[in-house]
Design a protein around this motif. Structure first.
Motif, short mmCIF file in Angstrom:
data_model
loop_
_atom_site.label_atom_id
_atom_site.label_comp_id
_atom_site.label_asym_id
_atom_site.label_seq_id
_atom_site.Cartn_x
_atom_site.Cartn_y
_atom_site.Cartn_z
N VAL A 243 0.57 -1.32 -0.10
CA VAL A 243 -0.51 -0.09 -0.12
C VAL A 243 0.65 1.32 -0.09
O VAL A 243 0.32 2.39 -0.38
CB VAL A 243 -1.11 0.73 0.76
CG1 VAL A 243 -2.30 -0.85 1.18
CG2 VAL A 243 -0.18 -0.08 2.93
N LYS A 347 -1.80 -6.77 -1.58
CA LYS A 347 -2.46 -5.63 -1.28
C LYS A 347 -3.43 -5.59 -0.44
O LYS A 347 -3.55 -4.35 0.17
CB LYS A 347 -2.47 -4.97 -2.25
CG LYS A 347 -3.22 -3.38 -2.77
CD LYS A 347 -4.16 -2.94 -3.86
CE LYS A 347 -5.19 -1.95 -3.77
NZ LYS A 347 -5.67 -1.15 -5.12
N GLU A 351 -3.91 -3.58 3.00
CA GLU A 351 -4.77 -2.99 3.28
C GLU A 351 -5.79 -3.71 4.99
O GLU A 351 -5.82 -2.75 5.53
CB GLU A 351 -6.26 -2.78 2.49
CG GLU A 351 -4.95 -1.95 1.38
CD GLU A 351 -6.65 -2.60 -0.33
OE1 GLU A 351 -7.47 -3.57 -0.15
OE2 GLU A 351 -6.38 -1.62 -0.54
#
Length: 441
Positions: A243, A347, A351
């Motif tokens: 991220v 990802k 997150e």
């Protein structure tokens, strides 16, 4: 390898070094340490020993873990240990006879490829002992490249990493290490950093997220460092790269990491996995080894040890490092983990780490007496100021089945500060249970 020596062999060797006996050779060791009375209990049978170990293990109290500080609990897909524990991987270890270890060399090559893509850097080594030694080795490379003797580090570098770096450079003539201070928000004070940097600075070691979980202004820091002709070593959390910006995007010269979060369990703090990458121009300054692709006599693809810049392969005085450890099995776990997740999966994990940590921080902030110390953006851990010493908070939450975090008592002025971590392994119920436990203090 143990090679037994005959009495005659021993006599010849002792004569050569000028002592009459092994006892004389060990005279500097205190007698009580040299031949201690072990007072061992009666030997157990295999069955009895197994039962005893199970009884000891039953005393362990499971804790819901909110401790980070360099080693992180993440969900590891079952395929990772299932594949890496296969005999052809588990027993191969490290390719001393490279031409006979094509499978091992291929997995290392795939590891290097994944790490280069993850870090956005040109080249990666075949892994190192752990994150701390990888960071120190990168700093040594910068000293060789620039010929300068001043090292600047962030005051928010992991304390244990500072100790390892100090050990590495303490014997080097003229080399000095200084720290750049933090601003009130938990990130580097850029004006103070600018004042620290000069034409004598060889390297700046930048942890982002730093030890307190805060994300640094990497582009601005990179510009300041390169403006004085120094090199930048980035130290990152590899999961965070799902991220946040990559080291390559802000022109890092070297980028290093502790690779434990990539498919490796915490295991009481080890083993670790040292990740090291660099720009192509600095490839020959990298310690350790690099695996590459070549062709055999029949034109078929083959994997080879392309660079081997360590003391086992060249004369010690010309080696870039004398570290021998290659964490091949841990690196295999990492490449399997990264391959299973892919860019999209990584990802999603990053997150979740971001979300869980911020959710927990908000819940803790609602408890009277507890507050966040820093205001900067953070990744999966953050510092909490407690109304009582952090160690007492840890003890009280242990009774409720929670590992509260890492007490920052070793850092001046932070006796009441707790470093708290929340990864994707924590549910909303876990976060609320933490808040409830704090309310009871």
């Amino acid at each position: 390898m143990f090679i037994p020596n005959t009495p005659l062999d021993q006599k010849e060797m002792l004569a050569k070094i000028g002592v009459s006996s092994v006892k004389e050779l060990l005279a500097q060791i205190p007698q009580e340490l040299l031949y201690p009375v072990l007072n061992l209990p009666k030997a157990l049978t295999e069955q009895e020993l197994t039962a005893h170990i199970h009884a000891l293990a039953a005393k362990n109290k499971p804790l819901k873990n909110f401790i980070g500080a360099g080693m992180y609990e993440h969900f590891i897909p079952a395929a990772v240990p299932a594949l890496s524990s296969r005999g052809e991987f588990l027993t191969a270890y490290t390719p001393y006879q490279a031409e006979a270890s094509q499978g091992t060399l291929q997995t290392i090559y795939e590891f290097q490829s994944c790490i280069c893509a993850l870090m956005d850097m040109d080249v990666a080594t075949a892994s190192h002992y752990d994150g701390a030694t990888a960071a120190a080795e990168a700093v040594l490379a910068c000293l060789r490249i620039t010929g300068r003797t001043e090292i600047v580090i962030s005051s928010a570098l992991h304390p244990h990493y500072k100790q390892v770096l100090t050990t590495y450079v303490c014997h080097l003539p003229g080399v000095k290490v200084s720290e750049a201070p933090l601003a009130a928000d938990g990130t580097l004070d850029l004006d103070a950093l600018k004042a620290k940097l000069s034409d004598k600075t060889s390297v700046f070691l930048l942890p982002t997220p730093n030890f307190f979980g805060c994300l640094e202004r990497a582009n601005e820091i990179s510009a300041l460092v390169h403006n004085v002709g120094a090199l930048l070593v980035a130290l990152v959390n590899p999961i965070s790269l799902g991220v946040v910006q990559t080291p390559g995007s802000y022109n890092a010269d070297f980028a290093v990491a502790e690779g434990q979060p990539l498919g490796n369990a915490v295991n009481f703090g080890g083993p670790g996995l040292g990740i090291m990458t660099a720009k192509k121009m600095y490839m020959r300054q990298l310690p350790g080894r690099i695996v590459g692709i070549a062709k055999d006599k029949d034109g078929k693809r083959s994997f080879v040890l392309t660079l081997q810049a360590r003391e086992q392969h060249i004369r010690r005085e010309k080696a870039s490092s004398n570290i021998c450890s290659n964490e091949a099995l841990c690196a295999l776990n990492a490449v399997i983990y990264l391959t299973l997740l892919g860019p999209k999966g990584l990802k999603e994990v990053a997150e979740l780490n971001l979300e869980r940590a911020h959710e927990l921080a908000a819940l803790i902030g609602e408890v009277p007496g507890f507050k966040l110390k820093y205001s900067a953006p953070f990744f999966n851990e953050f510092v909490v100021e407690c109304p009582v010493p952090a160690k007492s908070v840890i003890k009280k939450l242990e009774r409720k089945g929670l590992g509260a975090g890492y007490a920052l008592t070793e850092i001046k002025g932070m006796k009441n500060c707790l470093l708290v971590c929340a990864t994707e392994t924590k549910t909303e119920d876990d976060l609320k249970a933490y808040q409830t436990a704090l309310k009871g203090i």
